[in-house]
Design an enzyme around this catalytic site. Sequence first.
Site, PDB file in Angstrom:
ATOM      1  N   ARG A 161      15.004 -33.205  -8.803  1.00 34.78           N
ATOM      2  CA  ARG A 161      14.758 -33.365  -7.157  1.00 34.78           C
ATOM      3  C   ARG A 161      14.998 -31.724  -6.595  1.00 34.78           C
ATOM      4  O   ARG A 161      14.641 -31.610  -5.323  1.00 34.78           O
ATOM      5  CB  ARG A 161      15.952 -34.212  -6.703  1.00 34.78           C
TER       6      ARG A 161
ATOM      7  N   GLY B 227      17.776 -28.873 -18.416  1.00 37.39           N
ATOM      8  CA  GLY B 227      19.074 -29.738 -18.381  1.00 37.39           C
ATOM      9  C   GLY B 227      18.609 -30.930 -19.775  1.00 37.39           C
ATOM     10  O   GLY B 227      19.424 -31.226 -20.566  1.00 37.39           O
ATOM     11  N   HIS B 228      17.499 -31.438 -19.513  1.00 37.93           N
ATOM     12  CA  HIS B 228      17.172 -32.589 -20.256  1.00 37.93           C
ATOM     13  C   HIS B 228      16.916 -31.998 -21.748  1.00 37.93           C
ATOM     14  O   HIS B 228      17.323 -32.475 -22.734  1.00 37.93           O
ATOM     15  CB  HIS B 228      15.534 -33.214 -19.997  1.00 37.93           C
TER      16      HIS B 228
ATOM     17  N   MET C  79      13.999 -39.656 -16.841  1.00 40.36           N
ATOM     18  CA  MET C  79      12.984 -40.329 -16.130  1.00 40.36           C
ATOM     19  C   MET C  79      11.792 -39.298 -16.059  1.00 40.36           C
ATOM     20  O   MET C  79      10.830 -39.178 -14.981  1.00 40.36           O
ATOM     21  CB  MET C  79      13.447 -40.403 -14.595  1.00 40.36           C
TER      22      MET C  79
ATOM     23  N   LYS D 118      26.212 -33.978 -15.420  1.00 40.00           N
ATOM     24  CA  LYS D 118      25.800 -33.749 -14.151  1.00 40.00           C
ATOM     25  C   LYS D 118      25.911 -34.993 -13.311  1.00 40.00           C
ATOM     26  O   LYS D 118      26.110 -35.187 -12.177  1.00 40.00           O
ATOM     27  CB  LYS D 118      24.377 -33.263 -14.007  1.00 40.00           C
TER      28      LYS D 118
ATOM     29  N   GLY E 299      24.003 -36.613 -19.447  1.00 37.50           N
ATOM     30  CA  GLY E 299      24.260 -35.342 -18.856  1.00 37.50           C
ATOM     31  C   GLY E 299      25.420 -35.775 -17.920  1.00 37.50           C
ATOM     32  O   GLY E 299      25.660 -36.563 -17.087  1.00 37.50           O
TER      33      GLY E 299
ATOM     34  N   LEU F 264      20.707 -27.861 -12.609  1.00 39.26           N
ATOM     35  CA  LEU F 264      19.254 -28.212 -12.688  1.00 39.26           C
ATOM     36  C   LEU F 264      18.962 -29.688 -12.304  1.00 39.26           C
ATOM     37  O   LEU F 264      19.893 -30.576 -12.842  1.00 39.26           O
ATOM     38  CB  LEU F 264      18.561 -27.837 -14.171  1.00 39.26           C
ATOM     39  N   SER F 265      17.897 -30.150 -11.596  1.00 35.33           N
ATOM     40  CA  SER F 265      17.566 -31.444 -11.446  1.00 35.33           C
ATOM     41  C   SER F 265      16.056 -31.552 -10.989  1.00 35.33           C
ATOM     42  O   SER F 265      15.481 -30.692 -10.514  1.00 35.33           O
ATOM     43  CB  SER F 265      18.442 -31.839 -10.055  1.00 35.33           C
TER      44      SER F 265
HETATM   45  P1  AMP Z   1      17.189 -37.953 -15.220  1.00 36.87           P
HETATM   46  O1  AMP Z   1      15.851 -37.626 -15.845  1.00 36.87           O
HETATM   47  O2  AMP Z   1      17.520 -37.307 -13.841  1.00 36.87           O
HETATM   48  O3  AMP Z   1      17.475 -39.483 -15.086  1.00 36.87           O
HETATM   49  O4  AMP Z   1      18.208 -37.368 -16.174  1.00 36.87           O
HETATM   50  C1  AMP Z   1      18.147 -38.059 -17.608  1.00 36.87           C
HETATM   51  C2  AMP Z   1      19.458 -37.243 -18.223  1.00 36.87           C
HETATM   52  O5  AMP Z   1      19.336 -35.925 -18.273  1.00 36.87           O
HETATM   53  C3  AMP Z   1      20.674 -38.115 -17.617  1.00 36.87           C
HETATM   54  O6  AMP Z   1      21.547 -38.355 -18.671  1.00 36.87           O
HETATM   55  C4  AMP Z   1      21.126 -36.744 -16.792  1.00 36.87           C
HETATM   56  O7  AMP Z   1      22.678 -36.762 -16.441  1.00 36.87           O
HETATM   57  C5  AMP Z   1      20.707 -35.593 -17.679  1.00 36.87           C
HETATM   58  N1  AMP Z   1      20.596 -34.362 -17.015  1.00 36.87           N
HETATM   59  C6  AMP Z   1      19.719 -34.210 -15.770  1.00 36.87           C
HETATM   60  N2  AMP Z   1      19.876 -33.053 -15.103  1.00 36.87           N
HETATM   61  C7  AMP Z   1      20.686 -32.269 -15.897  1.00 36.87           C
HETATM   62  C8  AMP Z   1      21.448 -31.142 -16.049  1.00 36.87           C
HETATM   63  N3  AMP Z   1      21.327 -30.176 -15.020  1.00 36.87           N
HETATM   64  N4  AMP Z   1      22.285 -30.817 -17.067  1.00 36.87           N
HETATM   65  C9  AMP Z   1      22.736 -31.695 -17.909  1.00 36.87           C
HETATM   66  N5  AMP Z   1      22.232 -32.816 -18.128  1.00 36.87           N
HETATM   67  C10 AMP Z   1      21.219 -33.260 -17.131  1.00 36.87           C
END
Ligand code: AMP
Length: 282
Positions: A188, A36-37, A30, A150, A148, A185-186
Amino acid sequence: MKTETTIHGLAASLHPARSARKLIGFVPTMGNLHEGHLNLVREAKNLCDIVVVSIFVNPTQFGPNEDFDNYPRTLEQDSHLLADVGCDIIFAPTVEQLYPKPQVKTKVLVSGVTDMLCGHSRPGHFDGVALIVTKLLNIVQPSYAFFGQKDFQQVVVVKQLVHDLNMPLEIIAVPTTRSADGLALSSRNGYLTAEQRQIAPTIYQSLLAAETQLHDGIALADVLETLKHTLCHAGFEIDYVSAYTPDLEHLTQFDQDVVLFVAAKLGETRLIDNLKVKFIAT
Ligand code: AMP
């Protein structure tokens, strides 16, 4: 690196790779990217010839009172980060591309593994995830897609979906990337105040403490109680503190591998984390 904003444009960009039977890797995100990404993209680069990263804040996976409108959108910065790690194609469609009017009438519902944890706390969330993941996998048609750990439950849901619908790809789960102090890592995390940011690593620290307690033979129910107490005391408002098997089966005792799950709010910011604890037979 190319950026495509339409399904048609992406298909055209991928055509040479597909014709040459190259391995296509896909990382759905997103945006508002962090390490992390980027580690998902690095994994994808290791395994595949061409890597597509989608950046799409998916409205159908946000509840009515969640942060869809305020979710950070940072495409320019994300593009620089993705170029640095060797992403080949960014797919950044508009909402209208993926949800054309008047409406999408198809639902993708994964049962069982969506009943608990975030499925319970965020009604409809995994219906939105399942729909967008299905659409994106059909659009990109990768050999591998990277998610991830996470978002542990999300990986289980996506694997189930891919298995049940006979989708011809493999899902790769990538370990959680953390800050030096342990905080997962996030995107948010950016909502946290400086004071909340100091408290936030308590989640992972208390998960590690719980792991030690389980290995010391303390009963699972007691370990979960201590975990809840520690988080409440640190100032979290707990959404859930639970334990399941890695397949999200119910369990009451630590007599096999267990995954500990936490979702908790600091102010308005909801954080999640998890830790898999290995069962060591004595
Ligand atoms: P998001 O943008 O939050 O929807 O995350 C996109 C992808 O990145 C998803 O598969 C998440 O699980 C992964 N992701 C987000 N944060 C982390 C992290 N800290 N470590 C590993 N993968 C992550």
